[in-house]
Design a protein around this motif. Structure first.
Motif, PDB file in Angstrom:
ATOM      1  N   LEU A 193     -47.993 -72.859 -25.488  1.00 45.81           N
ATOM      2  CA  LEU A 193     -46.738 -73.406 -24.979  1.00 45.81           C
ATOM      3  C   LEU A 193     -46.578 -73.127 -23.486  1.00 45.81           C
ATOM      4  N   ALA A 194     -46.984 -71.919 -23.063  1.00 41.92           N
ATOM      5  CA  ALA A 194     -46.820 -71.527 -21.668  1.00 41.92           C
ATOM      6  C   ALA A 194     -47.940 -72.038 -20.773  1.00 41.92           C
ATOM      7  N   PRO A 198     -48.245 -78.406 -23.691  1.00 44.85           N
ATOM      8  CA  PRO A 198     -47.646 -78.248 -25.013  1.00 44.85           C
ATOM      9  C   PRO A 198     -48.175 -79.215 -26.057  1.00 44.85           C
ATOM     10  N   ALA A 199     -48.841 -80.298 -25.628  1.00 48.60           N
ATOM     11  CA  ALA A 199     -49.408 -81.224 -26.608  1.00 48.60           C
ATOM     12  C   ALA A 199     -50.443 -80.520 -27.485  1.00 48.60           C
ATOM     13  N   LEU A 227     -36.785 -66.613 -30.351  1.00 55.00           N
ATOM     14  CA  LEU A 227     -36.400 -68.016 -30.508  1.00 55.00           C
ATOM     15  C   LEU A 227     -37.494 -68.749 -31.259  1.00 55.00           C
ATOM     16  N   PRO A 228     -37.151 -69.807 -32.009  1.00 54.93           N
ATOM     17  CA  PRO A 228     -38.202 -70.643 -32.593  1.00 54.93           C
ATOM     18  C   PRO A 228     -38.982 -71.349 -31.486  1.00 54.93           C
ATOM     19  N   PRO A 229     -40.172 -71.860 -31.784  1.00 54.66           N
ATOM     20  CA  PRO A 229     -41.033 -72.410 -30.729  1.00 54.66           C
ATOM     21  C   PRO A 229     -40.386 -73.472 -29.856  1.00 54.66           C
ATOM     22  N   ASP A 230     -39.628 -74.402 -30.445  1.00 60.17           N
ATOM     23  CA  ASP A 230     -39.059 -75.477 -29.638  1.00 60.17           C
ATOM     24  C   ASP A 230     -38.017 -74.947 -28.657  1.00 60.17           C
ATOM     25  N   TRP A 232     -37.883 -71.808 -27.533  1.00 63.45           N
ATOM     26  CA  TRP A 232     -38.601 -70.988 -26.552  1.00 63.45           C
ATOM     27  C   TRP A 232     -39.201 -71.872 -25.463  1.00 63.45           C
ATOM     28  N   LEU A 233     -39.754 -73.022 -25.850  1.00 59.08           N
ATOM     29  CA  LEU A 233     -40.361 -73.928 -24.877  1.00 59.08           C
ATOM     30  C   LEU A 233     -39.315 -74.479 -23.914  1.00 59.08           C
TER      31      LEU A 233
END
Length: 291
Positions: A193-194, A198-199, A227-230, A232-233
């Motif tokens: 994600l970082a 993110p794809a 946080l959940p992944p979305d 957090w992103l």
């Protein structure tokens, strides 16, 4: 009625951003900052969570939140006035190493010390203060905070578990299945994600690679990073967008580079996290430096 007023102070000589806020019936959604967040309550009180634990801070108290610790904030009842400094970790560390070269931590998120709170309020809330004078005042306040309340950080890397702040106060966390695989999968997913790509950070694909269910990975990620992944992103993108704003990049270009649909989308998410639209921060950045 919800009321919010935010005043930002930014400058090349400052060790981060400084904000003065006045709120009534205003709540921030869960979020994190890449900086040390140190706030001083000048009026009223606030109830908030940090790393899953509930806290309350009142007039004359300080709030100290480490980088990337997920927290909420705001005023549910009455008026809340406070100053906040978002201090660059490198500048904080230069002060902290005077006390312990292995790093420091704070045992409490909320610190009751009226005299020290007054020192921070003076450094944070005064308008017309030169950047140099404000930096000096922040440095003195930070050194006092470290001298009185910092303790040596435990050995070992801690950067991968920012949600550990305040975790010792939690008693409601339930064990999640497949702890080892969940930890490894969460670490991989956060790295993807970082990475700015993110794809490649497909939750189902990462979960399958580690032999766990998608839902299990989401739970592990949320427990580890707050946080959940979305979500957090979104926060990570706003942190990157804020850095680009500091370098003067146009908002439309920032939105495209950080993965938002457009400038309006960036503005909506930024306001949910920081309380004010990015234009308020841009105006502060455009002010001539205070000598």
């Amino acid at each position: 009625m919800t009321v919010s007023r935010f005043t930002w102070y930014c400058g090349a000589e400052l060790p981060g951003e400084v904000m003065a806020a006045a709120l009534e019936n205003y709540q921030f959604e869960p979020h994190f900052h890449d900086a040390w967040s140190i706030g001083a309550i000048a009026e009223g009180s606030c109830s908030f969570s940090c790393a899953g634990a509930r806290h309350a801070a009142h007039c004359g108290e300080l709030v100290v939140i480490p980088p990337r610790a997920v927290h909420t904030g705001g005023a549910a009842d009455g008026r809340l006035c406070y100053g906040m400094a978002y201090i660059e970790p490198a500048w904080f560390d230069r002060h902290a190493t005077l006390f312990d070269r292995g790093g420091v931590q704070f045992e409490r998120i909320v610190i009751a010390d009226e005299a020290l709170c007054a020192q921070w309020i003076a450094a944070l809330a005064q308008s017309g203060m030169s950047d140099r004078a404000r930096t000096h005042a922040l440095s003195a306040a930070l050194l006092t905070l470290l001298a009185r309340y910092a303790s040596p950080a435990p050995p070992g890397p801690a950067a991968d578990t920012p949600n550990a702040a305040g975790r010792a106060e939690r008693t409601d966390a339930e064990p999640i299945a497949h702890p080892a695989a969940g930890t490894s999968a969460s670490t991989e997913l956060r790295g993807l994600l970082a990475s700015g790509a993110p794809a490649k950070a497909d939750v189902t694909t990462v979960a399958r690679r580690w032999g766990i269910h998608r839902t299990t990975l989401v739970k592990h990620f949320a427990q580890r990073y707050g946080l959940p992944p979305d979500a957090w992103l979104r926060n990570w993108r706003i942190a990157r967008a804020k850095t680009l704003m500091m370098h003067g990049m146009p908002l439309a270009d920032i939105a495209a580079l950080t993965g938002f649909a457009d400038q309006a989308h960036l503005t909506r998410v930024f306001k949910r996290i920081h309380g004010s639209a990015p234009g308020v921060l841009r105006k502060a950045l455009a002010r001539p430096p205070q000598g």
